[in-house]
Design a protein around this motif. Structure first.
Motif, PDB file in Angstrom:
ATOM      1  N   ILE A 123     -24.026 -12.780  -0.774  1.00 48.67           N
ATOM      2  CA  ILE A 123     -23.902 -13.567  -2.010  1.00 48.67           C
ATOM      3  C   ILE A 123     -23.561 -12.662  -3.181  1.00 48.67           C
ATOM      4  N   LYS A 124     -24.254 -11.508  -3.259  1.00 48.02           N
ATOM      5  CA  LYS A 124     -23.981 -10.577  -4.356  1.00 48.02           C
ATOM      6  C   LYS A 124     -22.565 -10.029  -4.279  1.00 48.02           C
ATOM      7  N   ALA A 125     -22.046  -9.865  -3.056  1.00 49.32           N
ATOM      8  CA  ALA A 125     -20.686  -9.338  -2.889  1.00 49.32           C
ATOM      9  C   ALA A 125     -19.625 -10.418  -3.089  1.00 49.32           C
ATOM     10  N   GLY A 126     -20.046 -11.662  -3.287  1.00 44.70           N
ATOM     11  CA  GLY A 126     -19.099 -12.760  -3.468  1.00 44.70           C
ATOM     12  C   GLY A 126     -18.502 -13.263  -2.187  1.00 44.70           C
ATOM     13  N   GLU A 127     -19.098 -12.918  -1.037  1.00 42.86           N
ATOM     14  CA  GLU A 127     -18.568 -13.358   0.245  1.00 42.86           C
ATOM     15  C   GLU A 127     -18.913 -14.823   0.522  1.00 42.86           C
ATOM     16  N   TYR A 128     -20.038 -15.276  -0.022  1.00 42.84           N
ATOM     17  CA  TYR A 128     -20.423 -16.688   0.067  1.00 42.84           C
ATOM     18  C   TYR A 128     -20.796 -17.168  -1.325  1.00 42.84           C
ATOM     19  N   ARG A 129     -20.491 -18.457  -1.587  1.00 35.26           N
ATOM     20  CA  ARG A 129     -20.714 -18.950  -2.943  1.00 35.26           C
ATOM     21  C   ARG A 129     -21.442 -20.296  -3.007  1.00 35.26           C
ATOM     22  N   TYR A 130     -21.257 -21.173  -2.011  1.00 37.26           N
ATOM     23  CA  TYR A 130     -21.807 -22.528  -2.101  1.00 37.26           C
ATOM     24  C   TYR A 130     -22.878 -22.782  -1.041  1.00 37.26           C
ATOM     25  N   LEU A 131     -23.725 -23.767  -1.340  1.00 37.66           N
ATOM     26  CA  LEU A 131     -24.773 -24.186  -0.413  1.00 37.66           C
ATOM     27  C   LEU A 131     -24.473 -25.617   0.022  1.00 37.66           C
ATOM     28  N   SER A 132     -24.466 -25.872   1.343  1.00 40.69           N
ATOM     29  CA  SER A 132     -24.087 -27.170   1.885  1.00 40.69           C
ATOM     30  C   SER A 132     -25.229 -27.751   2.704  1.00 40.69           C
ATOM     31  N   PRO A 133     -25.806 -28.910   2.303  1.00 45.84           N
ATOM     32  CA  PRO A 133     -26.933 -29.487   3.040  1.00 45.84           C
ATOM     33  C   PRO A 133     -26.481 -30.349   4.223  1.00 45.84           C
ATOM     34  N   VAL A 134     -27.368 -30.492   5.178  1.00 44.62           N
ATOM     35  CA  VAL A 134     -27.177 -31.428   6.289  1.00 44.62           C
ATOM     36  C   VAL A 134     -28.352 -32.396   6.218  1.00 44.62           C
ATOM     37  N   PHE A 135     -28.052 -33.712   6.171  1.00 46.18           N
ATOM     38  CA  PHE A 135     -29.147 -34.668   6.030  1.00 46.18           C
ATOM     39  C   PHE A 135     -28.936 -35.863   6.941  1.00 46.18           C
ATOM     40  N   TYR A 136     -30.047 -36.552   7.239  1.00 51.04           N
ATOM     41  CA  TYR A 136     -30.005 -37.803   7.992  1.00 51.04           C
ATOM     42  C   TYR A 136     -29.859 -38.950   6.996  1.00 51.04           C
ATOM     43  N   HIS A 137     -29.098 -39.981   7.377  1.00 49.86           N
ATOM     44  CA  HIS A 137     -28.940 -41.118   6.480  1.00 49.86           C
ATOM     45  C   HIS A 137     -28.760 -42.402   7.284  1.00 49.86           C
ATOM     46  N   ASP A 138     -29.044 -43.524   6.640  1.00 53.46           N
ATOM     47  CA  ASP A 138     -28.865 -44.842   7.233  1.00 53.46           C
ATOM     48  C   ASP A 138     -27.366 -45.185   7.190  1.00 53.46           C
ATOM     49  N   LYS A 139     -26.731 -45.402   8.342  1.00 56.53           N
ATOM     50  CA  LYS A 139     -25.295 -45.621   8.391  1.00 56.53           C
ATOM     51  C   LYS A 139     -24.852 -46.900   7.701  1.00 56.53           C
ATOM     52  N   SER A 140     -25.700 -47.896   7.654  1.00 58.14           N
ATOM     53  CA  SER A 140     -25.313 -49.179   7.055  1.00 58.14           C
ATOM     54  C   SER A 140     -25.435 -49.165   5.542  1.00 58.14           C
ATOM     55  N   THR A 141     -26.437 -48.454   5.019  1.00 60.19           N
ATOM     56  CA  THR A 141     -26.676 -48.464   3.566  1.00 60.19           C
ATOM     57  C   THR A 141     -26.308 -47.153   2.888  1.00 60.19           C
ATOM     58  N   GLY A 142     -26.182 -46.065   3.663  1.00 60.45           N
ATOM     59  CA  GLY A 142     -25.897 -44.764   3.067  1.00 60.45           C
ATOM     60  C   GLY A 142     -27.127 -44.110   2.455  1.00 60.45           C
ATOM     61  N   ARG A 143     -28.316 -44.702   2.664  1.00 65.38           N
ATOM     62  CA  ARG A 143     -29.533 -44.152   2.063  1.00 65.38           C
ATOM     63  C   ARG A 143     -29.941 -42.884   2.811  1.00 65.38           C
ATOM     64  N   VAL A 144     -30.159 -41.799   2.059  1.00 63.22           N
ATOM     65  CA  VAL A 144     -30.593 -40.533   2.647  1.00 63.22           C
ATOM     66  C   VAL A 144     -32.035 -40.683   3.112  1.00 63.22           C
ATOM     67  N   LEU A 145     -32.304 -40.267   4.386  1.00 60.51           N
ATOM     68  CA  LEU A 145     -33.645 -40.421   4.959  1.00 60.51           C
ATOM     69  C   LEU A 145     -34.440 -39.115   4.931  1.00 60.51           C
ATOM     70  N   GLY A 151     -26.489 -24.892   4.803  1.00 67.58           N
ATOM     71  CA  GLY A 151     -25.694 -23.756   5.251  1.00 67.58           C
ATOM     72  C   GLY A 151     -24.951 -23.101   4.108  1.00 67.58           C
ATOM     73  N   LEU A 152     -24.786 -21.779   4.189  1.00 64.53           N
ATOM     74  CA  LEU A 152     -23.916 -21.079   3.250  1.00 64.53           C
ATOM     75  C   LEU A 152     -22.479 -21.367   3.660  1.00 64.53           C
ATOM     76  N   THR A 153     -21.621 -21.718   2.705  1.00 66.01           N
ATOM     77  CA  THR A 153     -20.224 -22.044   3.022  1.00 66.01           C
ATOM     78  C   THR A 153     -19.349 -21.809   1.808  1.00 66.01           C
ATOM     79  N   ASN A 154     -18.071 -21.705   2.025  1.00 66.21           N
ATOM     80  CA  ASN A 154     -17.106 -21.583   0.924  1.00 66.21           C
ATOM     81  C   ASN A 154     -16.198 -22.804   0.821  1.00 66.21           C
ATOM     82  N   LEU A 160     -21.335 -31.331  -5.298  1.00 69.26           N
ATOM     83  CA  LEU A 160     -22.618 -30.651  -5.511  1.00 69.26           C
ATOM     84  C   LEU A 160     -22.791 -29.622  -4.401  1.00 69.26           C
ATOM     85  N   VAL A 161     -23.024 -30.093  -3.224  1.00 66.07           N
ATOM     86  CA  VAL A 161     -23.124 -29.268  -2.018  1.00 66.07           C
ATOM     87  C   VAL A 161     -22.679 -30.138  -0.860  1.00 66.07           C
TER      88      VAL A 161
END
Length: 385
Positions: A123-145, A151-154, A160-161
């Protein structure tokens, strides 16, 4: 613009809320935002998902703690903990950090992260910059469960992430229906990789900016503003096309050509319009003709009056001037004037003008209201001339 492409561009133009990891975020334990509050969508057209209000986010935090149990949530590199289990993809599942604590705040759910030394250095070297979440959600309503990991990602999917990269990339070397629709909307072939998709999106964004400028708007104009301006231009063009005798869908160059042709060939109807030069000449000719006609009539009337003894020959020029100025006044004078005698009708020769006026001349003075001395002066000047 197709609906799918419009949705994609709309998602790509959402105001940025991205959690960017600065070098200072890698020092020790830091709080980072995992998901935003409210409703949000992904760049690739996924969503919308919702975390609701703060009370709803407290529930998500509780569900996540129950799911994790006594273990910490992992932060890996480029979601390799997810893809490492996908046949034909491979990868490693090294940890970049561990989420030690979760907290629901007004603007989203945050996590307290303990970074590994390698991740901190990256991160300090600038090799990674963003944070990406993985979440469970209700497929019909889109509500995050619940939140599963991050994960670190570019190449984050969210402004947001990012949501799980498995929702963006092929699984078992097959592209999902949603991705196929996005590729079709962008005019790309199935199986096009991320670089191709990003290049196509950037091209459409550039085109959108160019369209905004062409419509007289700024580069920062919103999609609905650009659409309204373009619709207005299309309506106006249809009106121009109709006025030029073309179809509503005529091309711009066809409209311009038709209008230029109409202007070039436009000539006034000779039955309705006369050149201004001809009108002016005709008016001058009429004036000259009027002068000639009135002059002839004056000459005829004065000669007739002299012949009938109504006007002394010496007053011919005066009679001509009077007739040309006011024919009725001349006719009134000759009609009431007495018939002059032979001596009165005699035209005095040069030097014969006496000091006294004749009876005829005095009669003229009386008829016209002329002072005798003015008549004498006039006769003297005429004799001298």
């Amino acid at each position: 613009m197709p609906n799918a492409l419009a949705a994609l561009l709309s998602a790509a133009l959402v105001a940025s809320h991205s959690t960017v990891l600065a070098a200072g975020d890698a020092d020790g334990e830091k709080w980072v935002q995992l998901v935003p509050a409210g409703t949000f969508s992904g760049r690739a057209g996924g969503g919308p998902w919702t975390t609701g209000d703060k009370a709803s986010m407290e529930t998500i935090v509780a569900n996540t703690r129950q799911y994790a149990g006594s273990t910490d949530l992992v932060i890996d590199y480029d979601h390799q903990a997810v893809f490492g289990a996908v046949p034909g993809v491979g990868g490693t599942a090294k940890a970049a950090g561990w989420i030690k604590e979760l907290q629901a705040r007004d603007n989203g759910i945050w996590g307290r992260v303990e970074w590994t030394a390698a991740a901190s250095a990256a991160i300090k070297a600038g090799e990674y910059r963003y944070l990406s979440p993985v979440f469970y959600h209700d497929k019909s309503t889109g509500r995050v469960l619940a939140i599963r990991m991050a994960g670190l990602t570019n190449t984050p999917n969210l402004d947001l992430v990012a949501v799980a990269a498995s929702a963006l990339l092929p699984t078992n070397n097959q592209t999902g229906d949603s991705m196929d629709k996005i590729l079709a909307a962008l005019g790309l072939a199935k199986g096009t990789n991320e670089d191709g998709v990003i290049a196509a999106i950037n091209s459409h964004l550039t085109s959108s900016t160019a369209i905004a400028k062409a419509a007289g708007l700024t580069e920062a104009a919103k999609g609905e503003e650009v659409l309204a301006a373009v619709n207005s231009l299309v309506t106006d063009r249809a009106k121009f096309a109709k006025a030029a005798g073309l179809k509503d869908d005529a091309k711009s160059e066809e409209i311009v050509t038709a209008v230029n042709s109409a202007v070039a060939s436009a000539k006034p109807d000779p039955a309705k319009f006369v050149p201004i030069e001809q009108v002016t000449k005709l008016q001058n000719d009429v004036k000259e003709l009027q002068k000639t006609l009135i002059g002839d009539k004056a000459e005829e009337a004065v000669n007739s009056a002299i012949k009938d003894g109504k006007l002394a020959p010496a007053l011919k020029e005066w009679g001509l001037d009077l007739y040309k100025t006011d024919p009725k006044k001349f006719e009134t004078f000759t009609g009431s004037a007495p018939v002059l005698t032979a001596p009165q009708l005699k035209t005095p020769k040069k030097g014969e003008a006496g000091d006294e006026l004749s009876e005829a001349q005095l009669a003229v003075c009386s008829q016209l209201g002329i002072k005798p001395e003015d008549m004498k002066k006039n006769l003297a000047e005429r004799a001298k001339a």
